[in-house]
Design an enzyme around this catalytic site. Structure first.
Site, PDB file in Angstrom:
ATOM      1  CG  ASN A   5      32.959  36.758  30.030  1.00 45.08           C
ATOM      2  OD1 ASN A   5      33.619  37.608  30.500  1.00 45.08           O
ATOM      3  ND2 ASN A   5      31.764  36.869  31.046  1.00 45.08           N
ATOM      4  CG  HIS A  17      33.878  44.161  33.393  1.00 45.94           C
ATOM      5  ND1 HIS A  17      33.048  43.309  34.355  1.00 45.94           N
ATOM      6  CD2 HIS A  17      33.775  45.460  33.792  1.00 45.94           C
ATOM      7  CE1 HIS A  17      32.581  44.429  35.095  1.00 45.94           C
ATOM      8  NE2 HIS A  17      33.058  45.736  35.001  1.00 45.94           N
TER       9      HIS A  17
END
Length: 147
Positions: A112, A115
Protein backbone atom coordinates in the site's frame (compact mmCIF):
# COMPACT_ATOMS: atom_id res chain seq x y z
CA UNK A 1 4.18 22.26 15.40
CA UNK A 2 3.46 18.57 15.32
CA UNK A 3 5.73 15.98 13.73
CA UNK A 4 4.83 12.81 11.86
CA UNK A 5 6.92 9.83 10.74
CA UNK A 6 6.34 8.74 7.13
CA UNK A 7 7.94 5.88 5.21
CA UNK A 8 7.60 5.19 1.50
CA UNK A 9 7.59 1.40 1.30
CA UNK A 10 9.54 -0.75 -1.19
CA UNK A 11 6.70 -0.85 -3.73
CA UNK A 12 6.53 2.95 -3.77
CA UNK A 13 10.28 3.26 -4.26
CA UNK A 14 10.47 0.52 -6.93
CA UNK A 15 7.58 2.05 -8.88
CA UNK A 16 9.19 5.50 -8.96
CA UNK A 17 6.58 7.19 -6.74
CA UNK A 18 8.99 8.91 -4.32
CA UNK A 19 8.88 12.28 -6.09
CA UNK A 20 5.09 12.21 -6.43
CA UNK A 21 4.61 11.41 -2.74
CA UNK A 22 7.08 14.08 -1.60
CA UNK A 23 5.36 16.62 -3.88
CA UNK A 24 1.97 15.83 -2.37
CA UNK A 25 3.37 16.23 1.15
CA UNK A 26 4.94 19.59 0.34
CA UNK A 27 1.92 20.87 -1.60
CA UNK A 28 -0.20 20.14 1.47
CA UNK A 29 2.04 22.53 3.44
CA UNK A 30 3.90 19.96 5.51
CA UNK A 31 7.62 20.58 5.92
CA UNK A 32 10.11 17.72 5.52
CA UNK A 33 12.62 18.05 8.38
CA UNK A 34 14.44 14.72 7.94
CA UNK A 35 14.73 12.22 5.10
CA UNK A 36 16.87 9.24 4.11
CA UNK A 37 16.79 6.24 1.81
CA UNK A 38 17.81 2.93 3.35
CA UNK A 39 17.17 -0.79 3.33
CA UNK A 40 15.54 -1.93 6.56
CA UNK A 41 17.00 -4.88 8.38
CA UNK A 42 14.70 -7.30 10.17
CA UNK A 43 15.37 -5.78 13.61
CA UNK A 44 14.36 -2.26 12.48
CA UNK A 45 11.25 -3.58 10.73
CA UNK A 46 10.18 -5.58 13.79
CA UNK A 47 10.63 -2.50 15.99
CA UNK A 48 8.55 -0.38 13.61
CA UNK A 49 5.72 -2.90 13.44
CA UNK A 50 5.99 -4.33 16.99
CA UNK A 51 2.27 -3.79 17.64
CA UNK A 52 1.52 -6.42 14.97
CA UNK A 53 3.83 -9.11 16.38
CA UNK A 54 1.93 -12.38 16.73
CA UNK A 55 -0.65 -11.49 14.08
CA UNK A 56 -0.99 -13.83 11.07
CA UNK A 57 0.37 -11.26 8.59
CA UNK A 58 3.41 -10.18 10.66
CA UNK A 59 6.08 -12.32 8.95
CA UNK A 60 4.86 -11.38 5.46
CA UNK A 61 4.83 -7.69 6.45
CA UNK A 62 8.41 -7.87 7.74
CA UNK A 63 9.58 -9.74 4.62
CA UNK A 64 7.91 -7.15 2.41
CA UNK A 65 9.31 -4.02 4.11
CA UNK A 66 12.81 -5.52 4.14
CA UNK A 67 12.63 -6.55 0.45
CA UNK A 68 13.98 -3.30 -0.97
CA UNK A 69 14.81 0.31 -0.23
CA UNK A 70 12.47 2.60 1.68
CA UNK A 71 12.44 6.37 2.13
CA UNK A 72 12.00 7.44 5.75
CA UNK A 73 10.90 11.00 6.55
CA UNK A 74 9.88 13.23 9.38
CA UNK A 75 7.37 15.88 8.38
CA UNK A 76 6.20 18.81 10.45
CA UNK A 77 3.17 21.07 10.46
CA UNK A 78 -0.09 21.83 12.25
CA UNK A 79 -1.91 18.55 13.00
CA UNK A 80 0.71 16.69 10.93
CA UNK A 81 -0.46 13.21 12.01
CA UNK A 82 -4.11 13.82 11.15
CA UNK A 83 -3.24 15.60 7.88
CA UNK A 84 -0.89 12.83 6.78
CA UNK A 85 -3.34 10.05 7.71
CA UNK A 86 -6.04 11.74 5.60
CA UNK A 87 -3.57 12.13 2.71
CA UNK A 88 -2.55 8.46 2.67
CA UNK A 89 -6.06 7.02 2.93
CA UNK A 90 -7.35 3.67 4.17
CA UNK A 91 -4.83 0.85 4.76
CA UNK A 92 -6.70 -1.20 2.16
CA UNK A 93 -6.10 0.52 -1.16
CA UNK A 94 -9.40 -0.84 -2.50
CA UNK A 95 -11.21 1.11 0.24
CA UNK A 96 -9.02 4.24 0.07
CA UNK A 97 -10.64 7.26 -1.53
CA UNK A 98 -9.47 8.40 -4.96
CA UNK A 99 -7.05 11.28 -4.55
CA UNK A 100 -5.36 9.74 -1.52
CA UNK A 101 -1.90 8.23 -1.93
CA UNK A 102 -3.17 4.70 -1.34
CA UNK A 103 -6.34 5.28 -3.32
CA UNK A 104 -4.26 6.30 -6.31
CA UNK A 105 -1.29 3.93 -6.02
CA UNK A 106 -1.83 0.95 -3.65
CA UNK A 107 -1.66 -2.46 -5.32
CA UNK A 108 -3.14 -4.37 -2.37
CA UNK A 109 -3.73 -4.10 1.35
CA UNK A 110 -0.17 -5.34 1.94
CA UNK A 111 1.49 -3.34 -0.85
CA UNK A 112 0.00 0.00 0.00
CA UNK A 113 2.92 2.31 -0.85
CA UNK A 114 3.32 4.28 2.38
CA UNK A 115 3.38 4.02 6.16
CA UNK A 116 2.54 6.92 8.47
CA UNK A 117 2.36 6.81 12.25
CA UNK A 118 -1.27 6.45 13.30
CA UNK A 119 -1.20 8.55 16.49
CA UNK A 120 0.80 11.48 17.89
CA UNK A 121 1.80 9.34 20.88
CA UNK A 122 3.73 6.89 18.66
CA UNK A 123 5.63 9.41 16.51
CA UNK A 124 8.69 9.86 18.76
CA UNK A 125 9.21 6.09 19.04
CA UNK A 126 8.97 5.50 15.29
CA UNK A 127 11.19 8.51 14.47
CA UNK A 128 13.87 7.23 16.86
CA UNK A 129 14.15 3.95 14.94
CA UNK A 130 15.35 5.87 11.87
CA UNK A 131 16.74 9.23 12.99
CA UNK A 132 19.00 10.63 15.69
CA UNK A 133 17.97 14.01 17.12
CA UNK A 134 20.85 15.73 15.29
CA UNK A 135 19.52 14.46 11.93
CA UNK A 136 16.30 16.46 12.22
CA UNK A 137 16.60 19.96 10.76
CA UNK A 138 15.26 22.82 12.87
CA UNK A 139 14.52 26.44 12.15
CA UNK A 140 13.65 26.88 8.51
CA UNK A 141 10.41 28.17 7.08
CA UNK A 142 8.70 27.13 3.88
CA UNK A 143 8.46 29.81 1.23
CA UNK A 144 5.85 29.14 -1.42
CA UNK A 145 6.59 32.24 -3.48
CA UNK A 146 6.70 31.75 -7.23
CA UNK A 147 9.53 33.54 -9.01
Amino acid sequence: MEREFVMIKPDGVKRGLVGEIISRIERKGLKIVAMKMLKLDREMAERLYEEHKGKPFFDDLISYVTSGPVVAMVVEGPNAVEVMRRMIGDTDGAKAAPGTIRGDFALSKARNVVHATDSPEKVAREMSIFFRDDEIVEGYELCHSIY
